[in-house]
Design a protein around this motif. Structure first.
Motif, short mmCIF file in Angstrom:
data_model
loop_
_atom_site.label_atom_id
_atom_site.label_comp_id
_atom_site.label_asym_id
_atom_site.label_seq_id
_atom_site.Cartn_x
_atom_site.Cartn_y
_atom_site.Cartn_z
N VAL A 142 0.85 -1.21 0.00
CA VAL A 142 0.00 0.00 0.00
C VAL A 142 0.87 1.24 0.00
O VAL A 142 0.64 2.20 -0.74
CB VAL A 142 -0.95 0.00 1.22
CG1 VAL A 142 -1.64 1.34 1.37
CG2 VAL A 142 -1.99 -1.10 1.09
N GLN A 187 3.71 11.98 1.30
CA GLN A 187 3.86 12.30 2.72
C GLN A 187 3.74 11.06 3.60
O GLN A 187 4.16 11.07 4.75
CB GLN A 187 2.76 13.27 3.18
CG GLN A 187 2.63 14.56 2.40
CD GLN A 187 1.54 14.45 1.35
OE1 GLN A 187 1.53 13.53 0.53
NE2 GLN A 187 0.62 15.40 1.36
N VAL A 188 3.12 10.01 3.06
CA VAL A 188 2.89 8.80 3.85
C VAL A 188 4.20 8.02 3.95
O VAL A 188 4.82 7.68 2.94
CB VAL A 188 1.80 7.93 3.22
CG1 VAL A 188 1.65 6.61 3.97
CG2 VAL A 188 0.47 8.68 3.23
N GLN A 189 4.65 7.76 5.17
CA GLN A 189 5.94 7.11 5.36
C GLN A 189 5.81 5.63 5.68
O GLN A 189 6.66 4.84 5.32
CB GLN A 189 6.69 7.81 6.48
CG GLN A 189 7.01 9.25 6.14
CD GLN A 189 7.84 9.91 7.20
OE1 GLN A 189 7.68 9.60 8.39
NE2 GLN A 189 8.72 10.81 6.82
N ASP A 190 4.78 5.30 6.40
CA ASP A 190 4.65 3.91 6.81
C ASP A 190 3.17 3.54 6.87
O ASP A 190 2.33 4.35 7.25
CB ASP A 190 5.29 3.72 8.20
CG ASP A 190 5.39 2.25 8.55
OD1 ASP A 190 5.77 1.44 7.69
OD2 ASP A 190 5.06 1.90 9.71
N VAL A 191 2.87 2.33 6.47
CA VAL A 191 1.48 1.86 6.45
C VAL A 191 1.42 0.49 7.11
O VAL A 191 2.29 -0.35 6.85
CB VAL A 191 0.95 1.75 5.00
CG1 VAL A 191 -0.50 1.27 4.99
CG2 VAL A 191 1.09 3.06 4.25
N ARG A 192 0.45 0.30 7.94
CA ARG A 192 0.17 -1.05 8.43
C ARG A 192 -1.31 -1.35 8.24
O ARG A 192 -2.15 -0.49 8.49
CB ARG A 192 0.58 -1.19 9.91
CG ARG A 192 2.10 -1.15 10.08
CD ARG A 192 2.53 -1.47 11.47
NE ARG A 192 2.63 -2.88 11.75
CZ ARG A 192 3.64 -3.66 11.39
NH1 ARG A 192 4.63 -3.19 10.69
NH2 ARG A 192 3.65 -4.93 11.73
N VAL A 193 -1.59 -2.54 7.78
CA VAL A 193 -2.96 -2.91 7.45
C VAL A 193 -3.42 -4.04 8.37
O VAL A 193 -2.73 -5.04 8.53
CB VAL A 193 -3.07 -3.37 5.98
CG1 VAL A 193 -4.50 -3.78 5.64
CG2 VAL A 193 -2.60 -2.28 5.04
#
Lengths: 83, 83
Positions: B23, B34-40
């Motif tokens: 993602v 701007q999004v650095q890290d994603v966890r789902v």
């Protein structure tokens, strides 16, 4: 500044949720009969580098509309926290 | 009384989250940099008929431990609201 967006993406209330129905049946089979209805969606946390909370909110809305949520079938809500 | 449990089930921080990584890459390709890290993870809402909030909490914990969360790889948190 660093912000964290906590996004919930759920199937629209008007639509059937077969995954939720399956979970509900399984819970009953396991003896947890107090549970009457289940709906299953996604929870996504985004770590965002932005100048302010409004910019972080804008980036999150963009991310949801462009990629994370299928707005035909799903609705998204989110909260932004600092850090 | 009727309660709603809002459950979040997320992959443990110590573990890689390949879905989140995918993602994150897609968001960068879409220009949301701007999004650095994603966890789902998963978001589950349970509608529970219980005598009081403590009983609803107990049913939710049971449901998470027995079915919803794989505690080897996932952690769950929840809040209970009335109605």
């Amino acid at each position: 500044m660093k912000y964290t967006a906590h996004v919930n993406i759920m199937p629209l209330k008007e639509l059937l949720d077969p995954q939720g129905k399956a979970v509900s049946n399984s819970l009953h089979n396991l003896g947890i009969t107090q549970v009457q209805d289940v709906r299953v969606g996604k929870h996504v946390t985004l770590t965002i580098e932005a100048a302010n909370a409004a910019a972080a909110e804008q980036a999150t809305t963009d991310a949801c509309k462009k990629l994370l949520a299928n707005q035909v079938m799903e609705a998204f809500t989110f909260t932004i926290t600092e850090g």
